[in-house]
Every structure is written in C-alpha cells, then in structure tokens.
Design an enzyme around this catalytic site. Structure first.
Site, PDB file in Angstrom:
ATOM      1  N   LYS A 205       1.033  -1.354   0.498  1.00 12.05           N
ATOM      2  CA  LYS A 205       0.125   0.185  -0.022  1.00 12.05           C
ATOM      3  C   LYS A 205       1.293   1.376  -0.423  1.00 12.05           C
ATOM      4  O   LYS A 205       0.518   2.232  -0.982  1.00 12.05           O
ATOM      5  CB  LYS A 205      -0.496   0.391   1.278  1.00 12.05           C
ATOM      6  CG  LYS A 205      -2.342  -0.485   1.087  1.00 12.05           C
ATOM      7  CD  LYS A 205      -3.572   0.174   1.685  1.00 12.05           C
ATOM      8  CE  LYS A 205      -4.548  -1.056   1.588  1.00 12.05           C
ATOM      9  NZ  LYS A 205      -5.713  -0.555   2.377  1.00 12.05           N
TER      10      LYS A 205
ATOM     11  N   LYS B   8      -5.562 -11.053  -6.063  1.00 13.24           N
ATOM     12  CA  LYS B   8      -6.752 -10.993  -5.217  1.00 13.24           C
ATOM     13  C   LYS B   8      -7.930 -10.318  -5.809  1.00 13.24           C
ATOM     14  O   LYS B   8      -7.314  -9.263  -6.254  1.00 13.24           O
ATOM     15  CB  LYS B   8      -6.060 -10.111  -4.140  1.00 13.24           C
ATOM     16  CG  LYS B   8      -7.011 -10.508  -2.511  1.00 13.24           C
ATOM     17  CD  LYS B   8      -6.313 -10.345  -1.624  1.00 13.24           C
ATOM     18  CE  LYS B   8      -6.616  -8.509  -1.367  1.00 13.24           C
ATOM     19  NZ  LYS B   8      -5.965  -7.409  -0.242  1.00 13.24           N
TER      20      LYS B   8
ATOM     21  N   LYS C 226     -11.519  -4.966  -3.315  1.00 14.50           N
ATOM     22  CA  LYS C 226     -12.229  -2.836  -3.770  1.00 14.50           C
ATOM     23  C   LYS C 226     -10.888  -2.089  -4.417  1.00 14.50           C
ATOM     24  O   LYS C 226     -12.069  -1.437  -4.777  1.00 14.50           O
ATOM     25  CB  LYS C 226     -12.939  -2.853  -2.377  1.00 14.50           C
ATOM     26  CG  LYS C 226     -12.532  -2.308  -1.207  1.00 14.50           C
ATOM     27  CD  LYS C 226     -13.281  -2.491   0.136  1.00 14.50           C
ATOM     28  CE  LYS C 226     -12.581  -3.437   0.813  1.00 14.50           C
ATOM     29  NZ  LYS C 226     -13.889  -3.877   2.210  1.00 14.50           N
TER      30      LYS C 226
HETATM   31  P1  TYM Z   1     -10.394  -5.645   5.019  1.00 10.20           P
HETATM   32  O1  TYM Z   1     -11.470  -4.614   4.633  1.00 10.20           O
HETATM   33  O2  TYM Z   1      -9.499  -6.004   3.447  1.00 10.20           O
HETATM   34  O3  TYM Z   1     -11.196  -7.671   4.850  1.00 10.20           O
HETATM   35  C1  TYM Z   1     -12.168  -7.565   5.385  1.00 10.20           C
HETATM   36  C2  TYM Z   1     -12.827  -9.757   5.259  1.00 10.20           C
HETATM   37  O4  TYM Z   1     -12.737 -10.243   3.917  1.00 10.20           O
HETATM   38  C3  TYM Z   1     -11.259 -10.781   3.934  1.00 10.20           C
HETATM   39  N1  TYM Z   1     -11.644 -10.460   1.699  1.00 10.20           N
HETATM   40  C4  TYM Z   1     -10.414 -12.087   1.920  1.00 10.20           C
HETATM   41  N2  TYM Z   1     -10.914 -12.960   1.208  1.00 10.20           N
HETATM   42  C5  TYM Z   1     -10.944 -13.572   0.657  1.00 10.20           C
HETATM   43  N3  TYM Z   1     -10.905 -13.271  -0.626  1.00 10.20           N
HETATM   44  C6  TYM Z   1     -10.725 -12.190  -0.919  1.00 10.20           C
HETATM   45  N4  TYM Z   1     -10.421 -12.029  -2.093  1.00 10.20           N
HETATM   46  C7  TYM Z   1     -10.376 -11.325  -0.127  1.00 10.20           C
HETATM   47  N5  TYM Z   1     -10.297 -10.011  -0.127  1.00 10.20           N
HETATM   48  C8  TYM Z   1     -10.805  -9.586   1.833  1.00 10.20           C
HETATM   49  C9  TYM Z   1     -10.129  -9.999   4.760  1.00 10.20           C
HETATM   50  O5  TYM Z   1      -9.363 -11.369   4.388  1.00 10.20           O
HETATM   51  C10 TYM Z   1     -11.058  -9.689   5.673  1.00 10.20           C
HETATM   52  O6  TYM Z   1     -11.188 -11.619   6.422  1.00 10.20           O
HETATM   53  N6  TYM Z   1      -6.873  -5.568   8.387  1.00 10.20           N
HETATM   54  C11 TYM Z   1      -8.552  -6.076   8.458  1.00 10.20           C
HETATM   55  C12 TYM Z   1      -9.060  -5.790   8.958  1.00 10.20           C
HETATM   56  C13 TYM Z   1      -9.473  -5.158  10.070  1.00 10.20           C
HETATM   57  C14 TYM Z   1      -9.929  -6.731  11.193  1.00 10.20           C
HETATM   58  C15 TYM Z   1      -9.581  -6.793  12.467  1.00 10.20           C
HETATM   59  C16 TYM Z   1      -9.656  -7.979  10.119  1.00 10.20           C
HETATM   60  C17 TYM Z   1      -9.393  -4.260  11.189  1.00 10.20           C
HETATM   61  N7  TYM Z   1      -9.366  -5.349  12.391  1.00 10.20           N
HETATM   62  C18 TYM Z   1      -9.398  -7.048  13.438  1.00 10.20           C
HETATM   63  C19 TYM Z   1      -9.865  -9.443  11.122  1.00 10.20           C
HETATM   64  C20 TYM Z   1      -9.662  -8.153  13.091  1.00 10.20           C
HETATM   65  C21 TYM Z   1      -9.069  -5.369   6.568  1.00 10.20           C
HETATM   66  O7  TYM Z   1      -7.862  -4.804   6.130  1.00 10.20           O
HETATM   67  O8  TYM Z   1      -9.914  -6.221   5.754  1.00 10.20           O
END
Ligand code: TYM
Length: 335
Positions: free
Chosen positions: A113, A196, A199
């Site tokens: 990022k 991957k 969004k």
């Molecule tokens: P984020 O917002 O990018 O994504 C949210 C969740 O979706 C999953 N995910 C995917 N799984 C499968 N294939 C994909 N292409 C895909 N894109 C996204 C992510 O693995 C995630 O589970 N850092 C985290 C948010 C966060 C968080 C937390 C998660 C903040 N605090 C505490 C768990 C516990 C994030 O950016 O997810």
C-alpha cells in the site's frame, strides 16, 4: 473464555471476496451458537488512506446493511463501528509502544500500500496492524475468522500479545487463533487469476460487488478471464490454471460443496456450460442479499441505532480489559 472477533474496512463497497472469505463465515460462526461473536466496521482503519467524510459515512452504513442482509443478527452478534468504542484507539496507542518498527516494516500490506513512496504514507497506515491487534485483544478474542491475506497481521497480533505479556510479566492476553477456512479464503480477480479480488482494483470488471444487480453479476462472470480448456477430471488438473481454479472455488463456496465435488460434477464441461451455471448460482445466492441491503438503506437511522446498541455492548466488554491494561502498565487511575 472463547470469543470470536473480526472486522471489515468500510472503504468502498463489499466484494464477493469479502463475502466469501469473511462475511459468510461470520454468519456461520454466529449461527453455530457456541462462541460469542463480535463484528466491527473498522472506520478508523479506513482513514489510514484518505476518505471523503460523506462517502465514508455512507459506506459504513452500507457495509452494516450488508452484514444484516447476509444474516448477522444483532440479537446474536455484537455489530458496531470501531470509532464508537474508544477502547480500540486507547489500546492501539499502548500497542504502538509494544510493537517494533521492524515488525511493521515487514508487513506485506504496508509494503504494497505504501509502495515506493512510503515517505508520503500516513503514520496511521504504518501503525495499522497495532490498531488491528487492539481491535482483537480489547475483547481478549480467542479466534478471528479472516481471508488468507490477513494471516500475517494475525501473526503480528500474537507477537504483540506475547511481548506485552512478557514485558509486564503477566499472563493477560490470549494467543489468538486465525480461522482461515473454506473453499474461498483467497478469491482472485475475474480479470487476472494471480491477483486478489479487491475493492481498490481500478477495473470494476475484476470484482463482483455486493451492490451489483443480477445482470451485472451474470455479465461479469460471463466475461471472466479463463483458458480455452474444458474443466479437468480431478482437482489436480487445475494446478496451473489460476482463473479456472478461482471460478471453481467461487462455485464451491457459494454452493457449500468442496472444490473437488464441483470438479467431479463438471468434469469435462466447457466454460460455455460452467459459467452460466456459476452465474445462476451467484445470482441466486447474492440477489436476495443485495435486495435486502437496498431495503435496509432506506432507513439509515435504524442502521445507526443498531450500530449504537452494538457499541454499548462492545464497550461493556472492552472497558474492563482497558482498566486492567492501564493498571498493568502503571497508569494512575484516580477517578
Ligand atoms: P479488509 O477490509 O481488506 O477485508 C475484510 C475481510 O475480507 C477478507 N477478504 C478476502 N477474502 C477472500 N478473498 C478476497 N479476495 C478477500 N478480500 C478481502 C479479508 O481477509 C478480511 O477477512 N485489516 C482488515 C480489517 C481488520 C480486521 C481487524 C480483521 C481490522 N481490524 C481485526 C480482523 C480482526 C482488512 O483490511 O480487511
């Protein structure tokens, strides 16, 4: 005590990757009914990169509507947005003082990022994983369902918990287990099977959004990149075919079948047969969610009320943990 926590960033809309890798599994964990579930829209993580305030508010409500539409029940799970529970930011600061710069610098998400221009990235983006550890450990959560891409952040969460326990000579924070399970832990772009689904991909054709209507979903699957070969007889035959493998995984996750079961059913089928079947399945599973989201979004005040109630419940769990943390770290608490 066992407790499940997870979060999703409300920046932009939710994708099929978020749904299959995370949200669908949040609902399953909730419905198992064995372990309390806490789910958070991490709006403070979202602003580690610039967010237009009005769009962020809208996206947070829309994500909440997505959770509710997918089956998160506020009577069974705690659902709230991060900024309403100040314990996250407070514990995040403490963890900024526990985590090491070197640990943060090794995070692949940071490297991706911030890129080459890290001088210009926000300090919050660098500290992002410490706030994520705080999200989890403010509830002493024992398990965190996530997609594959969050594995490294969860390892760091364990490192932070271990260092805190060790530095202060306490056995306070648990070693949280990642739950990376199912057929779709890493949903790939529909345009490039090595990337991957995200969004933030500039091409909207690369992803299915939870807000896409039935026609858009079907069109994106029809146009998804594939190779010219028919589907193989066994899973092994998908090894060097990332795009085909991805569509099979998506089918498996949507239908509740295993990937091997999908390959067995469509062995030898051309994509001209498989893609329409996948499109029908995706529309059947996603359209009701999209429809319910649209309905819920007509009453934003009700969504805000649900998030507020969730925040009260979350606060009731996190505040005593923070009180202990302040005591452990030597802060005077005299009022
Ligand atoms: P984020 O917002 O990018 O994504 C949210 C969740 O979706 C999953 N995910 C995917 N799984 C499968 N294939 C994909 N292409 C895909 N894109 C996204 C992510 O693995 C995630 O589970 N850092 C985290 C948010 C966060 C968080 C937390 C998660 C903040 N605090 C505490 C768990 C516990 C994030 O950016 O997810």
């Amino acid at each position: 005590t066992p407790r499940i926590f997870s979060g999703i960033q409300p920046s932009g809309g939710l994708t099929l990757g978020n749904y299959l890798g995370a949200l669908k599994r949040f609902v399953e964990k909730q419905d198992e009914g064995t372990t309390p579930t806490i789910y958070c829209l991490v709006d403070m993580h979202a602003i580690t990169v610039w967010q237009d305030p009005e769009k962020l508010r809208h996206a947070t409500r829309e994500a909440a509507a997505g959770f509710l539409a997918a089956g998160i029940d506020p009577k069974k799970s705690i659902l709230f947005n991060q900024s309403q529970v100040s314990a996250h930011a407070e514990l995040g600061w403490i963890f900024n003082c526990v985590a090491r710069m070197g640990w943060m610098g090794r995070m692949t998400q940071w490297k991706d990022k911030a890129g080459k221009n890290s001088e210009n990235a926000s300090l919050g983006l660098f500290a992002y994983p410490a706030l994520m550890a705080a999200d989890i450990l403010a509830y002493k959560a024992t398990a965190v369902p996530v997609g594959e891409d969050q594995k490294q952040h969860l390892e760091l969460t364990r490192d932070i918990a271990a260092k805190f326990n060790n530095d202060y000579g306490v056995d306070f924070f648990p070693m949280t287990e990642p739950l990376i399970e199912g057929a779709a832990t890493r949903v790939m772009s529909l345009r490039d099977g090595t990337k991957k689904m995200s969004k933030s991909d500039p091409s909207d054709q690369s992803r299915i959004n939870l807000t896409d209507d039935a026609d858009a979903i079907a069109a994106k699957i029809r146009k998804a990149k594939t190779d010219p070969e028919p589907l193989p007889e066994t899973l092994d035959g998908l090894r060097d075919r990332p795009e085909a493998r991805n569509l099979v995984n998506i089918y498996a996750a949507l239908s509740g079948m295993t990937a091997a079961g999908v390959v067995a059913e469509y062995a030898g089928a051309q994509f001209g047969t498989f893609k329409p079947a996948l499109a029908d399945l995706a529309v059947a599973k996603l359209s009701p969610i999209t429809g319910e989201m649209t309905r819920l979004m007509q009453d934003p005040a009700e969504i805000d009320r649900i998030l507020g109630e969730g925040a009260d419940q979350a606060e009731a769990i996190a505040r005593p943990v923070l009180d202990d943390v302040y005591r452990i770290t030597g802060m005077i608490r005299s009022r």
